[in-house]
Design a protein around this motif. Structure first.
Motif, PDB file in Angstrom:
ATOM      1  N   UNK A   1      46.147  22.080   5.313  1.00 40.21           N
ATOM      2  CA  UNK A   1      46.094  22.902   4.100  1.00 40.21           C
ATOM      3  C   UNK A   1      46.939  22.308   2.980  1.00 40.21           C
ATOM      4  N   UNK A   2      47.792  21.330   3.310  1.00 44.30           N
ATOM      5  CA  UNK A   2      48.636  20.730   2.293  1.00 44.30           C
ATOM      6  C   UNK A   2      49.827  21.599   1.924  1.00 44.30           C
ATOM      7  N   UNK A   3      49.949  22.729   2.569  1.00 44.85           N
ATOM      8  CA  UNK A   3      51.027  23.640   2.198  1.00 44.85           C
ATOM      9  C   UNK A   3      52.264  23.387   3.045  1.00 44.85           C
ATOM     10  N   UNK A   4      53.390  23.783   2.522  1.00 47.81           N
ATOM     11  CA  UNK A   4      54.607  23.691   3.297  1.00 47.81           C
ATOM     12  C   UNK A   4      54.564  24.731   4.392  1.00 47.81           C
ATOM     13  N   UNK A   5      55.202  24.403   5.443  1.00 48.06           N
ATOM     14  CA  UNK A   5      55.168  25.331   6.554  1.00 48.06           C
ATOM     15  C   UNK A   5      56.564  25.408   7.116  1.00 48.06           C
ATOM     16  N   UNK A   6      57.069  26.580   7.224  1.00 50.27           N
ATOM     17  CA  UNK A   6      58.408  26.710   7.779  1.00 50.27           C
ATOM     18  C   UNK A   6      58.323  26.680   9.297  1.00 50.27           C
ATOM     19  N   UNK A   7      59.365  26.209   9.903  1.00 52.31           N
ATOM     20  CA  UNK A   7      59.438  26.262  11.348  1.00 52.31           C
ATOM     21  C   UNK A   7      58.196  25.715  12.035  1.00 52.31           C
ATOM     22  N   UNK A   8      58.031  24.428  11.913  1.00 47.02           N
ATOM     23  CA  UNK A   8      56.909  23.798  12.595  1.00 47.02           C
ATOM     24  C   UNK A   8      56.968  24.154  14.080  1.00 47.02           C
TER      25      UNK A   8
ATOM     26  N   UNK B   1      55.477  34.865  17.100  1.00 48.79           N
ATOM     27  CA  UNK B   1      56.273  35.398  15.986  1.00 48.79           C
ATOM     28  C   UNK B   1      57.271  36.482  16.420  1.00 48.79           C
ATOM     29  N   UNK B   2      57.020  37.116  17.560  1.00 46.82           N
ATOM     30  CA  UNK B   2      58.003  38.086  18.055  1.00 46.82           C
ATOM     31  C   UNK B   2      59.131  37.421  18.817  1.00 46.82           C
ATOM     32  N   UNK B   3      59.146  36.078  18.763  1.00 48.83           N
ATOM     33  CA  UNK B   3      60.211  35.288  19.402  1.00 48.83           C
ATOM     34  C   UNK B   3      60.134  35.297  20.923  1.00 48.83           C
ATOM     35  N   UNK B   4      58.965  35.594  21.448  1.00 54.03           N
ATOM     36  CA  UNK B   4      58.804  35.547  22.896  1.00 54.03           C
ATOM     37  C   UNK B   4      57.931  34.373  23.294  1.00 54.03           C
ATOM     38  N   UNK B   5      58.254  33.756  24.439  1.00 52.43           N
ATOM     39  CA  UNK B   5      57.385  32.670  24.886  1.00 52.43           C
ATOM     40  C   UNK B   5      56.030  33.229  25.332  1.00 52.43           C
ATOM     41  N   UNK B   6      54.977  32.507  24.994  1.00 52.76           N
ATOM     42  CA  UNK B   6      53.635  33.004  25.304  1.00 52.76           C
ATOM     43  C   UNK B   6      52.743  31.821  25.666  1.00 52.76           C
TER      44      UNK B   6
ATOM     45  N   UNK C   1      43.983  27.550  18.738  1.00 55.07           N
ATOM     46  CA  UNK C   1      44.450  28.925  18.920  1.00 55.07           C
ATOM     47  C   UNK C   1      45.478  29.322  17.853  1.00 55.07           C
ATOM     48  N   UNK C   2      46.337  28.364  17.478  1.00 57.68           N
ATOM     49  CA  UNK C   2      47.417  28.707  16.539  1.00 57.68           C
ATOM     50  C   UNK C   2      47.031  28.419  15.091  1.00 57.68           C
ATOM     51  N   UNK C   3      45.884  27.759  14.916  1.00 60.31           N
ATOM     52  CA  UNK C   3      45.387  27.409  13.578  1.00 60.31           C
ATOM     53  C   UNK C   3      46.401  26.625  12.766  1.00 60.31           C
ATOM     54  N   UNK C   4      47.027  25.675  13.405  1.00 62.56           N
ATOM     55  CA  UNK C   4      47.985  24.821  12.703  1.00 62.56           C
ATOM     56  C   UNK C   4      48.081  23.504  13.466  1.00 62.56           C
ATOM     57  N   UNK C   5      48.350  22.406  12.768  1.00 68.03           N
ATOM     58  CA  UNK C   5      48.507  21.153  13.515  1.00 68.03           C
ATOM     59  C   UNK C   5      49.702  21.242  14.455  1.00 68.03           C
ATOM     60  N   UNK C   6      49.543  20.690  15.614  1.00 65.73           N
ATOM     61  CA  UNK C   6      50.639  20.659  16.584  1.00 65.73           C
ATOM     62  C   UNK C   6      50.970  19.195  16.840  1.00 65.73           C
ATOM     63  N   UNK C   7      52.145  18.766  16.415  1.00 66.92           N
ATOM     64  CA  UNK C   7      52.504  17.356  16.527  1.00 66.92           C
ATOM     65  C   UNK C   7      53.695  17.093  17.421  1.00 66.92           C
ATOM     66  N   UNK C   8      54.348  18.161  17.819  1.00 69.14           N
ATOM     67  CA  UNK C   8      55.566  17.961  18.596  1.00 69.14           C
ATOM     68  C   UNK C   8      55.504  18.787  19.870  1.00 69.14           C
ATOM     69  N   UNK C   9      56.073  18.231  20.907  1.00 64.21           N
ATOM     70  CA  UNK C   9      56.028  18.956  22.170  1.00 64.21           C
ATOM     71  C   UNK C   9      57.223  18.612  23.042  1.00 64.21           C
ATOM     72  N   UNK C  10      57.513  19.556  23.911  1.00 67.88           N
ATOM     73  CA  UNK C  10      58.428  19.310  25.020  1.00 67.88           C
ATOM     74  C   UNK C  10      57.528  19.252  26.248  1.00 67.88           C
TER      75      UNK C  10
ATOM     76  N   UNK D   1      64.014  23.057  18.049  1.00 69.23           N
ATOM     77  CA  UNK D   1      63.596  23.286  16.674  1.00 69.23           C
ATOM     78  C   UNK D   1      64.711  23.947  15.865  1.00 69.23           C
ATOM     79  N   UNK D   2      65.772  24.320  16.548  1.00 67.40           N
ATOM     80  CA  UNK D   2      66.902  24.913  15.835  1.00 67.40           C
ATOM     81  C   UNK D   2      66.688  26.372  15.511  1.00 67.40           C
ATOM     82  N   UNK D   3      65.772  27.015  16.231  1.00 72.01           N
ATOM     83  CA  UNK D   3      65.478  28.422  15.943  1.00 72.01           C
ATOM     84  C   UNK D   3      66.319  29.397  16.746  1.00 72.01           C
ATOM     85  N   UNK D   4      67.205  28.877  17.543  1.00 71.69           N
ATOM     86  CA  UNK D   4      68.002  29.780  18.363  1.00 71.69           C
ATOM     87  C   UNK D   4      69.461  29.591  18.039  1.00 71.69           C
TER      88      UNK D   4
END
Ligand code: ADP
Ligand code: MG
Length: 618
Positions: free
Chosen positions: A10-17, A36-41, A145-154, A384-387
């Motif tokens: 989309x060319x848009x900025x995205x927070x929290x890849x 988005x509820x901060x739970x693993x799924x 499923x997430x409708x966003x590019x996924x480029x990083x993984x553990x 990702x630094x979200x915790x």
């Protein structure tokens, strides 16, 4: 401060890849994320199911089909249907020869210690490439499923995986287009999913019992200061739920007074019975009797009989638990928690055996075949630094990495990694006979090293002259609890080694750190464009180099026309490199690659195939 990225679609900025967590299993693989509820799924893309069978089928056009669809070819086209590839990852033929009978596809024995290859159709694949196919499928499902590019993984691996198996897993991720942020031990991920180890003040000793489809392992972990240490592992990589299925199948054959050889000769019947056996086993996890018919054959099984059939196998797993405890110098009384992992721990008899041995009720609330992926997603979230709650002090504020081809930053320890931490990667040379390698260490979030902060530079000298791509240079970063970084470079074939010590935070004020992070956000878009152009150029130049040397060295294998035509493609790529943008460069590189591929296959040169792997340092 969260990471910012650009949504390329989309060319848009995205927070929290989003960084996904992947369980790349022997039998089944799956991907999870933090919702988005901060739970693993776990991800169930378009209702296709959560588990993706780790099976790759190659059709007559050499196209890869992955998952449930591929599984259907196990009986109809076994030679081209690759299962259990994880067992071959990072291994040589010698390593697996003893078990070669289980593979219905062709595992190539080249009589050396080199890593195995697998033949399907008229092509040869490395286990890395095959694992990458599974990862690509998971990536695609996550993106859809997430409708966003996924480029990083553990990505998770068994605790007993050695460096070569871990490196192979990392390479598979890279090949699938994933930046592998970290390779995590499966038992560690499982404990994270249960919330164990998230509190830095917690101190615990845990046992993780993992019985999957074809493998069994038990790990004893010690958790202290948020750091997981593997005290011992034990197990059997050829023991699992498949053995239970086989035991049931044999029992039915005997009970129906059938001739084993006759049944075995009938592929379709054999497969049907095998699937029935698995269904019976699963049903008996919640009921006492399974009773069905396949034609004239009675498929009847009482839970009690089933338990007798698997007693010896289950006993074997308990012996492994005993040995693991012994190796860790512990007794079962020292174990604070027992965690169950793997689909086969759904069998109540297995659960009970584990409980009896450890004299403790094991944790089994979380789906045992999802728990590892869920934990990997938590680990990804931490990276990702979200915790921030669990990452107050012991983190590195900026990424640390080295310069690779074209002045790109290759991050080795990503920012917000807990310290102490250790990470490494393997590199190689890009020029024949290269005897020195300059290693430049940088700190920062930008894609180009020139925008980051240079910490140190040193030369790894005395690499024996070898063809490009052959030297294996391990670069290891060790960041201790005091924030001191040790960088070690070692050329594995010769053993030449060099080491330096740096204090990355020295002279860095909080304001500077903040500015560096803000800049990385502001320039993210142009950084991505520059990185893509530089990567295209490096790829093009490397290909030119390889192709030119190839026609020089192997002229005798090529016809006059082939050489002329290759030169035309080479010239086109040179022009593109000099005057054109990323897309044209990649297109011309592709054309050259496609045109010369058949020759390369003709003259399989070990040096060249190695040169294709791994990043190069100038
Ligand atoms: P892996 O980690 O080896 O990829 P999994 O953890 O996905 O494997 O476990 C797969 C195994 O779990 C298979 O043998 C499957 O038959 C078994 N399994 C799945 N569900 C059940 C169940 N309800 N009861 C018993 N076994 C099960
Ligand atoms: Mg598993």
């Amino acid at each position: 401060m969260a990471k910012i990225s650009i949504n390329l679609a989309t060319g848009s900025f995205q927070k929290e890849e989003i960084i996904v967590g992947i369980d790349l299993g022997t039998t089944n693989s799956l991907v999870a994320f933090i919702n988005p509820d901060k739970n693993p799924q776990v991800i169930n893309d378009a209702g296709k199911g959560i588990l993706v069978p780790s099976v790759v089928y190659f059709n007559s056009q050499n196209e890869a089909i992955v998952g449930n669809e591929a599984k259907e070819f196990l009986t109809t086209d076994p030679a081209n249907t690759i299962f259990s590839v994880k067992r071959l990852l990072g291994r040589s033929y010698k390593d697996v020869a003893e078990h070669k009978d289980i593979f219905s596809y062709k595992v190539i024995d080249d009589g050396t210690d080199a890593l195995v290859k697998i033949q399907a159709g008229d092509r040869f694949y490395t286990p890395i490439e095959l694992s990458a196919e599974i990862l690509k499928e998971l990536k695609a499902r996550a993106e859809h499923a997430l409708k966003t590019p996924v480029n990083r993984a553990v990505i998770t691996v068994p605790a007993y995986f050695n460096d070569s198996q871990r490196q192979a897993t990392r390479d598979a991720g890279k090949l699938a287009g994933l930046d592998v942020m970290r390779i995590v031990n499966e038992p560690t991920a499982a404990s994270l999913a249960y919330g164990i180890g998230l509190d830095p003040t917690e101190q615990k000793t845990i046992a993780v019992y993992d019985l999957g489809g074809g493998t069994f392992d038990v790990s004893i972990l010690q958790i202290q200061n948020g750091i997981f240490e593997v005290l011992a592992t034990n197990g059997n990589t050829y023991l699992g739920g498949d053995d239970f299925d086989r035991a049931i199948l044999n029992y039915w054959i005997e009970n129906n007074k059938l001739d084993f050889a006759a049944v075995a000769a009938d592929n379709i019947l054999m497969q049907t019975l095998r699937l029935k056996a698995e269904a019976a086993k699963k049903a008996l996890s919640t009921q006492n009797l399974y009773n069905e018919q396949v034609g004239e054959i009675w498929c009847t099984l009482y839970k009690q009989t089933f338990e007798q059939l698997i007693t010896a196998k289950v006993d074997e797993t308990i012996t492994a638990c005993k040995n693991a405890l012994k190796d860790a110098d512990l007794t079962s009384a020292d174990i604070d928690e027992v965690i169950l992992v793997g689909g086969s721990t759904r069998t109540p008899f297995v659960k009970q055996a584990v409980e009896n041995f450890f004299s403790k009720k094991p944790q089994d609330n979380i789906n045992p075949d999802e728990v590892v992926a869920l934990g990997a997603a938590i680990q990804a979230d931490v990276l990702a630094g979200n915790r921030s709650d669990i990452l107050l002090l012991d983190v590195t504020p900026l990424s640390l990495g080295i310069e690779t081809m074209g002045g790109l930053m290759d991050v080795i320890i990503s920012r917000n990694s807990k310290v102490p931490t250790k990470a490494g990667r393997q590199y190689t040379t890009s020029i024949d006979g290269q005897v020195n390698m300059k290693i430049s260490v940088y700190q920062g979030e930008r894609d180009l090293v020139k925008e980051n902060r240079k910490l140190a530079e040193f030369d790894l000298k005395g690499i024996p002259a070898m063809p490009a791509g052959l030297p294996k240079v391990d670069i290891n970063f060790l960041l201790n609890a005091d924030g001191i970084l040790t960088v070690q470079a070692i050329e594995l074939r010769s053993g030449v080694k060099q080491e330096i010590e740096i204090t990355p935070s020295y002279g860095l004020s909080d304001d500077t750190v903040e500015k560096m992070l803000l800049d990385s956000i502001e320039f993210a878009q142009s950084d991505v464009e520059q990185r893509m152009l530089i990567e295209a150029r490096s790829e093009g130049e490397q290909l030119l180099y390889t192709a030119e040397r190839f026609i020089e060295k192997h002229a005798e294998h090529l016809t006059e026309e082939e050489i002329t035509e290759t030169k035309v493609h080479i010239e086109a790529l040179k022009t593109a490199l000099a005057t054109q943008g990323k897309d044209t460069i990649l297109k011309k590189a592709d054309e050259l690659n496609e045109f010369t591929r058949p020759f390369a296959e003709r003259v399989m040169d070990a040096a060249i195939s190695t040169a294709m792997k791994g990043k190069k340092i100038e």
